[in-house]
Design a protein around this motif. Structure first.
Motif, PDB file in Angstrom:
ATOM      1  N   GLY A 102      61.295  49.888  82.493  1.00 54.44           N
ATOM      2  CA  GLY A 102      62.334  49.436  82.121  1.00 54.44           C
ATOM      3  C   GLY A 102      62.340  48.158  81.245  1.00 54.44           C
ATOM      4  O   GLY A 102      61.554  48.126  80.894  1.00 54.44           O
ATOM      5  N   LEU A 103      63.520  47.103  81.612  1.00 53.31           N
ATOM      6  CA  LEU A 103      63.600  45.775  81.195  1.00 53.31           C
ATOM      7  C   LEU A 103      62.676  45.207  81.903  1.00 53.31           C
ATOM      8  O   LEU A 103      62.581  45.252  82.763  1.00 53.31           O
ATOM      9  N   SER A 104      62.135  44.210  80.749  1.00 52.52           N
ATOM     10  CA  SER A 104      60.909  43.178  81.560  1.00 52.52           C
ATOM     11  C   SER A 104      59.788  43.792  81.408  1.00 52.52           C
ATOM     12  O   SER A 104      58.871  42.428  81.540  1.00 52.52           O
ATOM     13  N   PHE A 105      59.495  44.673  81.332  1.00 50.02           N
ATOM     14  CA  PHE A 105      58.180  44.960  81.627  1.00 50.02           C
ATOM     15  C   PHE A 105      57.785  45.608  80.554  1.00 50.02           C
ATOM     16  O   PHE A 105      57.847  45.817  79.697  1.00 50.02           O
ATOM     17  N   GLY A 106      56.526  46.306  80.884  1.00 49.37           N
ATOM     18  CA  GLY A 106      55.840  47.149  79.764  1.00 49.37           C
ATOM     19  C   GLY A 106      55.078  47.625  80.642  1.00 49.37           C
ATOM     20  O   GLY A 106      55.196  48.421  81.472  1.00 49.37           O
ATOM     21  N   GLU A 107      53.939  48.321  79.527  1.00 51.21           N
ATOM     22  CA  GLU A 107      52.959  49.750  80.361  1.00 51.21           C
ATOM     23  C   GLU A 107      52.623  49.391  81.417  1.00 51.21           C
ATOM     24  O   GLU A 107      51.715  49.917  81.978  1.00 51.21           O
ATOM     25  N   PHE A 108      52.128  47.629  81.614  1.00 51.84           N
ATOM     26  CA  PHE A 108      51.145  47.121  83.206  1.00 51.84           C
ATOM     27  C   PHE A 108      52.106  47.584  84.033  1.00 51.84           C
ATOM     28  O   PHE A 108      51.923  47.560  84.738  1.00 51.84           O
ATOM     29  N   PHE A 109      53.443  47.982  83.782  1.00 50.94           N
ATOM     30  CA  PHE A 109      53.930  48.157  85.007  1.00 50.94           C
ATOM     31  C   PHE A 109      53.445  50.052  85.662  1.00 50.94           C
ATOM     32  O   PHE A 109      52.869  49.882  86.896  1.00 50.94           O
ATOM     33  N   TRP A 110      52.923  50.319  84.299  1.00 53.17           N
ATOM     34  CA  TRP A 110      52.385  52.214  85.735  1.00 53.17           C
ATOM     35  C   TRP A 110      50.739  51.498  85.482  1.00 53.17           C
ATOM     36  O   TRP A 110      50.099  53.128  86.426  1.00 53.17           O
ATOM     37  N   ASP A 111      49.942  50.953  84.934  1.00 56.09           N
ATOM     38  CA  ASP A 111      48.800  50.612  84.827  1.00 56.09           C
ATOM     39  C   ASP A 111      48.174  48.734  85.309  1.00 56.09           C
ATOM     40  O   ASP A 111      47.035  48.630  84.920  1.00 56.09           O
ATOM     41  N   PHE A 112      48.618  48.440  86.490  1.00 57.53           N
ATOM     42  CA  PHE A 112      49.003  46.759  86.520  1.00 57.53           C
ATOM     43  C   PHE A 112      47.618  47.039  86.881  1.00 57.53           C
ATOM     44  O   PHE A 112      47.052  47.654  88.483  1.00 57.53           O
ATOM     45  N   ASN A 113      46.665  45.789  86.487  1.00 57.64           N
ATOM     46  CA  ASN A 113      45.338  45.536  87.309  1.00 57.64           C
ATOM     47  C   ASN A 113      44.720  44.591  87.324  1.00 57.64           C
ATOM     48  O   ASN A 113      43.048  43.726  87.568  1.00 57.64           O
ATOM     49  N   GLN A 114      45.803  43.508  87.303  1.00 59.39           N
ATOM     50  CA  GLN A 114      45.505  42.993  87.746  1.00 59.39           C
ATOM     51  C   GLN A 114      45.348  42.119  89.441  1.00 59.39           C
ATOM     52  O   GLN A 114      44.971  40.920  89.956  1.00 59.39           O
ATOM     53  N   ALA A 115      45.324  43.254  90.559  1.00 57.39           N
ATOM     54  CA  ALA A 115      44.933  43.158  91.546  1.00 57.39           C
ATOM     55  C   ALA A 115      44.137  44.969  91.632  1.00 57.39           C
ATOM     56  O   ALA A 115      45.284  45.862  91.632  1.00 57.39           O
ATOM     57  N   GLN A 116      43.537  44.250  92.845  1.00 55.89           N
ATOM     58  CA  GLN A 116      42.710  45.897  93.233  1.00 55.89           C
ATOM     59  C   GLN A 116      43.380  46.708  93.117  1.00 55.89           C
ATOM     60  O   GLN A 116      44.917  46.950  94.318  1.00 55.89           O
ATOM     61  N   ASN A 117      43.758  48.200  93.448  1.00 58.06           N
ATOM     62  CA  ASN A 117      44.276  49.322  93.644  1.00 58.06           C
ATOM     63  C   ASN A 117      46.347  49.840  93.179  1.00 58.06           C
ATOM     64  O   ASN A 117      46.479  50.613  94.004  1.00 58.06           O
ATOM     65  N   TYR A 118      46.209  48.936  91.915  1.00 63.29           N
ATOM     66  CA  TYR A 118      47.984  49.019  92.154  1.00 63.29           C
ATOM     67  C   TYR A 118      47.990  49.454  90.805  1.00 63.29           C
ATOM     68  O   TYR A 118      48.781  49.710  90.249  1.00 63.29           O
ATOM     69  N   ASP A 119      46.377  50.175  90.374  1.00 66.17           N
ATOM     70  CA  ASP A 119      46.512  50.795  89.236  1.00 66.17           C
ATOM     71  C   ASP A 119      47.471  51.988  89.221  1.00 66.17           C
ATOM     72  O   ASP A 119      46.741  53.122  89.361  1.00 66.17           O
TER      73      ASP A 119
END
Length: 391
Positions: free
Chosen positions: A120-137
């Motif tokens: 949605g708004l404000s986010f991007g693909e990273f919302f679904w493959d967030f790798n800035q923290a362990q196990n949040y992808d």
């Protein structure tokens, strides 16, 4: 029915298919002043098991299979053939992202099923493959559970092309999603730098927040999907905070908007004052995750924020015509689409083959980034996906 997962109590509501549908005139008479936010997301596993042993210990269906992430791109036309009338420029652009799934599945020429996720708004693909923290992808966790996910930066975001912000809208967004679905079925997209593009027999379309509205519009406008997932979005239940954020974006857009990166295309705006983003998106997110996510938030095309409110009235007329199975996922602590947003949205799908509804009591709007989203909560989603892909 209620199920307990760890410390959370998840309420699942099943709504049988109804053969009689409300008249269009009755639905059209419902007056809705709705403004909505979009970030993308569905599920996340903060402590997802990484081995078959761990999977067996918590009773999940996680597998130890290798995971593959294929960089992909889709050539699309920014046209609007949907049932929501709004302006688009008709130009050709490239949407980029990844297909993430079990390696053994993505080696095949034809794969049974995949889910296309729209942020949605404000986010991007990273919302679904967030790798800035362990196990949040989320996409990787889904792959470990045997699922294939297609995660993209929608047009105007991240690695995808960026049109002028007033030249795209919810209707053309839905058309682009439709084009990507057809390309996934036919294998007519690019695997970068070069490689085999798997074909997918069945496609589920999922969207979070504004992405949820886009997914709905695509579902009732084109009818080419096998299932629909709406996450963190409701046509009739929005908070005053959401309306305030939308008004903020409208004010910025009215003055011409901002340029992408300061010198790129014009006509973009933040969804709400940046200092209020944390309160709008999070409840239980770990401080490090919250901080990293806030740094990644971006501005949105003004055409998006201008078109989603008028689209609500069109939704109310057309959502009952959606016939595929539907899953609604809501955060019980969502500051933008508060309770009872999930159950209320589920009640609109009177023509669907089935409607399942899950509310996560302590989870806020940015569902995939919330610490409370325990790995076991993936189970209702994946159980539902498995049923759809077996149909």
């Amino acid at each position: 029915m209620s199920l307990s997962f760890g410390e959370q109590r998840v309420r699942i509501r099943f709504i049988p298919k109804k053969r009689l549908r409300p008249s269009r005139s009755a639905l059209a008479a419902v007056a809705v002043v709705a403004l909505l936010l979009g970030t993308p997301s569905v599920v996340n596993a903060a402590t997802a098991p990484t081995s078959a042993t761990a999977a067996n210990q918590n009773g999940s269906s996680m597998k130890a299979d290798a995971v593959t992430s294929l960089p992909v791109s889709f050539e699309v036309e920014n046209v609007n053939r949907s049932k929501v009338a709004c302006a688009s420029d008709g130009a050709t652009y490239t949407v980029r992202g990844h297909i993430v799934g079990p390696t053994k599945e993505l080696r095949r020429e034809t794969v049974n099923g995949a889910t296309l996720y729209l942020h949605g708004l404000s986010f991007g693909e990273f919302f679904w493959d967030f790798n800035q923290a362990q196990n949040y992808d989320f996409a990787t966790n889904q792959a470990k559970a045997g699922q294939v996910s297609v995660v993209i930066d929608r047009l105007g975001y991240g690695s995808s092309d960026k049109p002028e912000g007033n030249s795209i809208c919810v209707g053309s967004r839905a058309d682009i999603a439709h084009q990507i679905v057809l390309k996934l079925r036919a294998g007519s997209y690019q695997v970068n730098p070069s490689g085999q593009a798997p074909e997918f027999s069945r496609i589920v379309l999922a969207g979070h927040s504004y992405g949820g509205q886009i997914a709905q519009v695509a579902a009732y406008s084109f009818g080419d999907i096998d299932g629909l997932i709406v996450i963190g979005y409701a046509d009739r239940v929005q908070s005053q905070l959401l309306r305030d954020n939308a008004a903020y974006a409208a004010t910025v857009c009215a003055s011409g908007g901002l340029r992408v990166g300061g010198a790129g295309p014009a006509g973009y705006a933040p969804f709400g004052a940046p200092e209020g983003a944390a309160a709008a998106l999070f409840n239980s997110a770990e401080p490090t995750v919250q901080s990293a996510a806030l740094q990644l938030l971006t501005i949105d095309p003004c055409g998006d924020t201008a078109s989603f409110a008028p689209a609500v009235a069109v939704d109310l007329v057309n959502v009952p015509s959606i016939e595929v199975p539907v899953l609604i996922i809501a955060g019980g602590s969502d500051a933008l689409f508060p309770a009872p947003g999930g159950p209320d949205q589920a009640s609109l799908f009177t023509g669907a083959a089935s409607v399942d509804q899950v509310t996560l009591p302590t989870v806020a709007h940015a569902i995939t980034l919330e610490h409370a989203y325990a790995p076991s909560v993936l189970r209702p989603l994946n159980d539902w996906l498995q049923k759809v892909f077996r149909r």
